[in-house]
Design an enzyme around this catalytic site. Structure first.
Site, PDB file in Angstrom:
ATOM      1  N   TRP A 244      40.303  22.698  16.014  1.00  0.00           N
ATOM      2  CA  TRP A 244      39.631  21.490  15.517  1.00  0.00           C
ATOM      3  C   TRP A 244      40.159  20.247  16.223  1.00  0.00           C
ATOM      4  CZ3 TRP A 244      35.205  22.615  13.805  1.00  0.00           C
ATOM      5  CH2 TRP A 244      35.006  23.819  13.105  1.00  0.00           C
TER       6      TRP A 244
ATOM      7  N   LYS B  79      36.043  22.193   1.285  1.00  0.00           N
ATOM      8  CA  LYS B  79      37.228  23.022   1.030  1.00  0.00           C
ATOM      9  C   LYS B  79      37.879  22.581  -0.278  1.00  0.00           C
ATOM     10  CE  LYS B  79      37.405  23.091   5.956  1.00  0.00           C
ATOM     11  NZ  LYS B  79      36.814  24.369   6.268  1.00  0.00           N
TER      12      LYS B  79
ATOM     13  N   ASP C 115      42.633  14.211  10.531  1.00  0.00           N
ATOM     14  CA  ASP C 115      41.606  15.106  10.007  1.00  0.00           C
ATOM     15  C   ASP C 115      42.285  15.926   8.902  1.00  0.00           C
ATOM     16  OD1 ASP C 115      39.839  17.137   9.449  1.00  0.00           O
ATOM     17  OD2 ASP C 115      39.592  17.814  11.526  1.00  0.00           O
TER      18      ASP C 115
HETATM   19  N1  PMP Z   1      38.294  19.976  10.909  1.00  0.00           N
HETATM   20  C1  PMP Z   1      38.863  20.999  10.272  1.00  0.00           C
HETATM   21  C2  PMP Z   1      40.352  21.016  10.103  1.00  0.00           C
HETATM   22  C3  PMP Z   1      38.078  22.036   9.767  1.00  0.00           C
HETATM   23  O1  PMP Z   1      38.641  23.065   9.134  1.00  0.00           O
HETATM   24  C4  PMP Z   1      36.676  21.986   9.955  1.00  0.00           C
HETATM   25  C5  PMP Z   1      35.744  23.042   9.408  1.00  0.00           C
HETATM   26  N2  PMP Z   1      36.231  24.220   9.065  1.00  0.00           N
HETATM   27  C6  PMP Z   1      36.137  20.916  10.652  1.00  0.00           C
HETATM   28  C7  PMP Z   1      36.972  19.915  11.095  1.00  0.00           C
HETATM   29  C8  PMP Z   1      34.668  20.809  10.897  1.00  0.00           C
HETATM   30  O2  PMP Z   1      34.068  20.406   9.718  1.00  0.00           O
HETATM   31  P1  PMP Z   1      32.516  20.317   9.495  1.00  0.00           P
HETATM   32  O3  PMP Z   1      31.987  21.702   9.527  1.00  0.00           O
HETATM   33  O4  PMP Z   1      32.433  19.654   8.147  1.00  0.00           O
HETATM   34  O5  PMP Z   1      31.955  19.461  10.569  1.00  0.00           O
END
Ligand code: PMP
Length: 367
Positions: free
Chosen positions: A102, A196, A172
């Site tokens: 991520w 989450k 994030d």
């Molecule tokens: N950052 C992290 C740490 C994540 O775990 C995730 C999704 N699992 C995301 C970003 C992406 O999130 P989204 O699907 O809401 O765009």
């Protein structure tokens, strides 16, 4: 109906009490004679729900007055672009710490907007740890320093945050917001997709220090923090149902005793599974180094591919959902967000012990 023992990584388990309350209010919210989805987003009833969600988050996270909470769409992924578009000014550089897929994705988007640098990374060690804060090559002139506080795929989590002085720290927190106490004043921006720890997918929370919100007509309206801020996140039609559920999850978190209490339970939950891994004589192997272990996503492997396949088959048959590791790295992962009860973690730990015994006994017999 028996509730699933849900270890999904997101969308993930929601508190049963939240679902029941939503069910009770499904046909008639706030005595309106309508479901929440049928309310105008400009109505007094919806505005109350919307503001309640924002206020409750401010209260339980103790967000200082010089911060704003925005409720946006596009997931955490859109923040990967919105952050540099809004706060990476010409002539400045944005710094990124890489601790997993991520953060790589966040960096990829920032590169499209301006100058970036990687100031620490554990990529060469397959993201098994969080770099020490003292190993970050801090640049005092950076537009911001970006980190991923919890790495959902690799199962690592920051335990201590870097002191960045006047450089805004951007985090994030998609997979660990509200799971432990955070000093918000240390951050410039905290963002998180809701699916989450905060509710269903479809809503993203952005906590932003007010001085970082500046007018800039060049940025498209929907990607512009200033536009969203001026309209209290009601610039366009928001996902009203998701915001309502977010408000219920926040009420629930408060009723549980707030983040401190949730953190205490989360620690106990994580310990049950990590202890099982540590006491398995190497049968289960944790991916993360112990001082970087996540309390939200426990990642582990088994001695062989065959054992892992058998484990994933049997754990599923036993009624545990979502134990497969992320498709990019395989292995096993138990996501144990706030709404996953301690009892489910203890049951999983017991299953893991039992599986190890029976699998090892079969192996011995086969010799
Ligand atoms: N950052 C992290 C740490 C994540 O775990 C995730 C999704 N699992 C995301 C970003 C992406 O999130 P989204 O699907 O809401 O765009």
């Amino acid at each position: 109906m028996k509730r699933a023992r849900n270890f999904n990584a997101g969308p993930a388990a929601l508190p049963l009490e939240v679902l029941q309350r939503a069910q009770n209010e499904w046909l008639n919210i706030e005595d309106s004679g309508m479901s929440v989805m049928e309310l105008s987003h400009r109505s007094a009833e919806f505005e109350k729900i919307h503001n309640h969600a924002i206020q409750t988050l401010k209260e339980i996270m103790e967000i200082p007055d010089n911060y704003e909470v925005l409720l946006l769409q596009g997931g955490a992924s859109l923040q990967f672009s919105m952050i540099p578009m809004n706060i990476l000014k010409d002539g400045k550089r944005a710094d990124y710490v890489l601790t997993g897929s991520w953060s790589e994705k966040a960096l990829k988007e920032a590169k499209k907007v301006g100058e970036t640098a990687v100031v620490a990374s554990s990529k060469d060690d397959t993201y098994t740890f969080i770099p020490k804060v003292t190993d970050i090559e801090m640049n005092e002139d950076a537009a911001y320093l970006h980190i991923t506080s919890n790495n959902t795929i690799y199962g690592t989590q920051w335990k201590e945050f870097p002191e960045t002085g006047s450089v805004p720290l951007v985090a994030d927190m998609s997979s660990d917001i509200l799971s432990r106490k955070i000093d918000v004043s240390k951050f410039g921006i905290i963002y998180a997709g809701a699916q989450k720890n905060l509710g269903p997918s479809g809503i993203t929370v952005v906590i932003i220090r007010k001085d970082l919100i500046t007018d800039n007509d060049k940025i498209p309206s929907m990607l512009n923090y200033s536009i969203h801020s001026k309209s209290n996140s009601l610039y366009n039609t928001p996902p009203t149902l998701a915001i309502y559920l977010l408000s219920l999850v926040l009420d629930w978190a408060k009723e549980q005793g707030g983040v401190e209490k949730l953190a205490q339970i989360n620690e106990e939950k994580a310990k049950a599974i990590y202890d099982t891994i540590d006491n398995s004589n190497g049968f289960y192997k944790g991916h993360a180094l112990s001082d970087s272990r996540s309390h939200m996503n426990v990642t582990f492997t088994l001695p062989t591919e065959e054992a892992e396949k058998q484990f994933l088959k049997e754990v599923k048959e036993a009624g545990f959902v979502g134990l497969n590791g992320h498709r990019s790295i395989g292995g096993c992962r138990a996501s144990i967000y706030n709404a996953v009860p301690l009892s489910h973690c203890l049951e999983l730990a017991a299953f893991m012990k039992k599986f190890q015994e029976s699998y090892s006994a079969k192996e011995t017999q086969a010799l």
